[in-house]
Design an enzyme around this catalytic site. Structure first.
Site, short mmCIF file in Angstrom:
data_model
loop_
_atom_site.label_atom_id
_atom_site.label_comp_id
_atom_site.label_asym_id
_atom_site.label_seq_id
_atom_site.Cartn_x
_atom_site.Cartn_y
_atom_site.Cartn_z
N THR A 128 36.11 38.13 37.25
CA THR A 128 37.17 37.38 37.91
C THR A 128 36.74 35.94 38.19
O THR A 128 35.55 35.66 38.37
CB THR A 128 37.53 38.07 39.24
OG1 THR A 128 38.32 37.19 40.03
CG2 THR A 128 36.29 38.42 40.07
N ASP A 129 37.72 35.04 38.28
CA ASP A 129 37.40 33.65 38.64
C ASP A 129 36.90 33.53 40.08
O ASP A 129 36.30 32.52 40.45
CB ASP A 129 38.62 32.74 38.41
CG ASP A 129 39.84 33.11 39.23
OD1 ASP A 129 39.81 34.11 39.98
OD2 ASP A 129 40.87 32.40 39.11
N GLU A 130 37.12 34.59 40.89
CA GLU A 130 36.70 34.51 42.31
C GLU A 130 35.19 34.41 42.46
O GLU A 130 34.70 34.03 43.53
CB GLU A 130 37.20 35.73 43.09
CG GLU A 130 38.70 35.73 43.22
CD GLU A 130 39.20 36.67 44.32
OE1 GLU A 130 38.43 37.03 45.22
OE2 GLU A 130 40.39 37.01 44.26
N TYR A 154 34.40 41.41 48.10
CA TYR A 154 34.89 41.71 46.75
C TYR A 154 34.26 40.76 45.73
O TYR A 154 33.67 41.20 44.73
CB TYR A 154 36.42 41.60 46.70
CG TYR A 154 36.96 41.51 45.28
CD1 TYR A 154 36.94 42.62 44.44
CD2 TYR A 154 37.44 40.30 44.76
CE1 TYR A 154 37.41 42.54 43.13
CE2 TYR A 154 37.92 40.21 43.45
CZ TYR A 154 37.90 41.32 42.65
OH TYR A 154 38.34 41.25 41.34
N LYS A 158 31.61 41.46 42.61
CA LYS A 158 31.90 41.16 41.20
C LYS A 158 30.83 40.22 40.62
O LYS A 158 30.40 40.39 39.49
CB LYS A 158 33.29 40.53 41.05
CG LYS A 158 34.47 41.44 41.37
CD LYS A 158 34.58 42.64 40.45
CE LYS A 158 35.06 42.30 39.06
NZ LYS A 158 35.28 43.52 38.23
P1 NAD Z 1 43.38 48.05 40.22
O1 NAD Z 1 42.90 48.18 41.61
O2 NAD Z 1 44.84 48.04 39.95
O3 NAD Z 1 42.74 49.23 39.32
C1 NAD Z 1 41.41 49.64 39.43
C2 NAD Z 1 41.27 50.99 38.72
O4 NAD Z 1 39.89 51.36 38.76
C3 NAD Z 1 42.07 52.12 39.37
O5 NAD Z 1 42.73 52.86 38.39
C4 NAD Z 1 40.99 52.96 40.08
O6 NAD Z 1 41.34 54.34 40.17
C5 NAD Z 1 39.80 52.74 39.15
N1 NAD Z 1 38.50 52.95 39.82
C6 NAD Z 1 38.11 52.44 41.01
N2 NAD Z 1 36.85 52.87 41.30
C7 NAD Z 1 36.45 53.65 40.26
C8 NAD Z 1 35.27 54.36 39.97
N3 NAD Z 1 34.24 54.37 40.82
N4 NAD Z 1 35.19 55.05 38.80
C9 NAD Z 1 36.24 55.07 37.93
N5 NAD Z 1 37.40 54.42 38.17
C10 NAD Z 1 37.52 53.70 39.32
O7 NAD Z 1 42.69 46.73 39.65
P2 NAD Z 1 43.24 45.65 38.60
O8 NAD Z 1 43.98 44.62 39.33
O9 NAD Z 1 43.83 46.36 37.46
O10 NAD Z 1 41.84 45.02 38.15
C11 NAD Z 1 41.11 45.55 37.05
C12 NAD Z 1 39.86 44.72 36.86
O11 NAD Z 1 40.20 43.36 36.59
C13 NAD Z 1 38.94 44.70 38.06
O12 NAD Z 1 37.61 44.77 37.61
C14 NAD Z 1 39.21 43.35 38.71
O13 NAD Z 1 38.06 42.88 39.38
C15 NAD Z 1 39.52 42.50 37.49
N6 NAD Z 1 40.43 41.35 37.71
C16 NAD Z 1 41.62 41.52 38.34
C17 NAD Z 1 42.48 40.44 38.46
C18 NAD Z 1 43.83 40.57 39.13
O14 NAD Z 1 44.51 39.57 39.35
N7 NAD Z 1 44.29 41.77 39.47
C19 NAD Z 1 42.11 39.18 37.96
C20 NAD Z 1 40.87 39.05 37.34
C21 NAD Z 1 40.05 40.13 37.22
O1 DAU Z 2 41.65 35.45 41.06
C1 DAU Z 2 41.54 36.75 40.57
C2 DAU Z 2 41.66 37.74 41.71
O2 DAU Z 2 43.02 37.71 42.12
C3 DAU Z 2 41.25 39.15 41.32
O3 DAU Z 2 39.88 39.15 41.03
C4 DAU Z 2 41.54 40.14 42.45
O4 DAU Z 2 41.27 41.47 42.01
C5 DAU Z 2 43.02 40.04 42.80
O5 DAU Z 2 43.31 40.89 43.89
C6 DAU Z 2 43.38 38.61 43.16
O6 DAU Z 2 42.76 38.20 44.40
P1 DAU Z 2 43.56 37.32 45.49
O7 DAU Z 2 42.91 37.48 46.80
O8 DAU Z 2 43.79 35.95 44.98
O9 DAU Z 2 44.97 38.12 45.42
P2 DAU Z 2 45.99 38.62 46.55
O10 DAU Z 2 47.21 39.07 45.81
O11 DAU Z 2 45.37 39.56 47.49
O12 DAU Z 2 46.33 37.28 47.33
C7 DAU Z 2 46.86 36.15 46.65
C8 DAU Z 2 47.07 35.05 47.67
O13 DAU Z 2 48.12 35.43 48.56
C9 DAU Z 2 45.87 34.80 48.55
O14 DAU Z 2 45.78 33.41 48.84
C10 DAU Z 2 46.18 35.57 49.83
C11 DAU Z 2 47.69 35.48 49.93
N1 DAU Z 2 48.36 36.64 50.56
C12 DAU Z 2 48.10 37.88 50.08
C13 DAU Z 2 48.71 38.99 50.62
C14 DAU Z 2 48.41 40.38 50.10
C15 DAU Z 2 49.26 36.45 51.61
O15 DAU Z 2 49.51 35.31 52.03
N2 DAU Z 2 49.85 37.54 52.16
C16 DAU Z 2 49.61 38.81 51.71
O16 DAU Z 2 50.19 39.77 52.28
#
Ligand code: NAD
Ligand code: DAU
Length: 340
Positions: A128-130, A154, A158
């Protein structure tokens, strides 16, 4: 036929990736390994299971369980591994960092040990970019060689996973890539994340809890664009390299929420400013020139189109959403909301 082990394939991005690759390329078989945590939802791939019985298989398992992972790799003759499995929510990582470290750090290392033991052609760590930390409003976007400065449990977990991948590449010459993507949105996203949470609340005329002043900026990408970039890296990525993935789409949270309200025709009076997230990163923005130039990849879906597709998907899949709003979901939500 080449076989890919996708871990975390019942989550948001993993399930979109499995759908994307099975529909696109008939030379791949996918084995999905997922622990089915609160975020893993078998509903996400119910149709895929029926459409591709020969090319799709699911195992309920934990990436921390080396013996089971090893057994599945051998039984299914796995050639590629893409690790999506993670605890992915920043707020939950603040609430309970332990499980996050267990899966995102130790789980990653367990998978790397399995790659080391078996002849795997490529391991991709979905990062992730985080991991780069936070930008000020006028900083240039993150580049692959920026220092890692994670701020939440988190993002620290990562970043730790990424460092282990790097170490296993340098020390054991494992064939790895790391991808670092910006904020994804699209179908099947769990409604704890900004877009589906605000959408779900607004559709029920519930308050929209905006952290702080809503000035934090995120860089958005439609989930299938993330999927196409991962496939590019799988096939063409140079071993040991990190690739940023993004789509030039920065919005402050408040502006994004107002855009969303306009699409669904709901009033801005639903917005409620609440206590800020601790350690809240101000801004993410991603420079993806490397993947664009080296692998000739670019995003295809613009934000207007992507947001409309997303809203329509949630409107068409109200049952999917209702089934997720469980007691566990509401308890966590209430706790978060009341704490603010
Ligand atoms: P998500 O939370 O929707 O899904 C995570 C999945 O992993 C779930 O199906 C969960 O059951 C499974 N899981 C969790 N722990 C596990 C374990 N110990 N063994 C096997 N399976 C397990 O997450 P997402 O948003 O789909 O993110 C997927 C990946 O992409 C993550 O690695 C996250 O860090 C990365 N990512 C997410 C975003 C975003 O915006 N959502 C952006 C950049 C990177
Ligand atoms: O940048 C990539 C990341 O983006 C991924 O690695 C993470 O898995 C994914 O969860 C996401 O992280 P963020 O913290 O950016 O996403 P989130 O949707 O939780 O929040 C987005 C922005 O919105 C953040 O600035 C917090 C704000 N927010 C979030 C929630 C849930 C609110 O203001 N209110 C809310 O209720």
């Amino acid at each position: 036929m080449q076989t890919i082990l996708v871990t975390g394939g019942m989550g948001f991005i993993g399930s979109n990736f499995i759908r994307y690759i099975l529909n696109l390329n008939h030379d791949f078989k996918v084995v999905n390994l997922d622990k089915l945590t609160y975020a893993g939802n078998p509903e996400n791939l119910k149709d895929i299971e029926q459409i591709y019985p020969e090319r799709y298989n699911f195992y309920k398992a934990d990436i921390n369980d080396f013996e089971t992972v090893d057994k599945i790799i051998n039984k299914e003759k796995i050639e590629f591994i893409i690790n999506f499995a993670a605890e992915s929510h920043v707020d939950r990582s603040i609430d309970n960092p332990n499980v996050v470290v267990q899966t995102n750090v130790i789980g990653t290392q367990t998978l790397l040990n399995a790659v080391r033991k078996n002849k795997i052609k490529k391991y991709i760590q979905i990062s992730t970019d985080e991991v780069y930390g936070s930008l000020s409003l006028d900083d240039p976007p993150f580049e692959e060689n920026n220092r890692l400065k994670p701020n939440s449990p988190y993002s620290a977990s990562k970043a730790s996973g990424d460092l282990l991948v790097r170490a296993y590449f340098k020390t054991f010459q494992l064939p790895v890539n790391i991808t670092r993507c910006s904020n994804n949105y699209g179908p099947y996203q769990f409604p704890e994340k900004l877009i589906p949470l605000m959408l779900n609340n607004a559709l029920q005329d519930k308050e929209l809890p905006v952290y702080g002043q809503g000035i934090n900026v995120r860089d958005w990408i439609y989930v299938t664009d993330h999927c196409s970039a991962i496939l590019k890296v799988l096939i063409e990525g140079r071993e040991g390299e990190i690739y940023n993935i993004g789509a030039d789409c920065e919005y402050s949270n408040i502006n994004l929420i107002k855009k969303l309200l306009k699409i669904i025709n709901k009033p801005e009076s639903l917005i409620s400013f609440v206590k800020d997230r601790p350690g809240h990163d101000l801004r993410y923005a991603i420079n993806y020139n490397k993947i664009r130039k080296e692998l000739h990849w670019k995003p295809e879906v613009n934000f207007r189109e992507g947001l409309k597709l997303t809203v329509q998907w949630y409107l068409d899949n109200k049952n999917w959403l209702n089934n997720i709003i469980t007691k566990e979901y509401l308890t966590f939500y209430e706790k978060q909301y009341l704490n603010r």
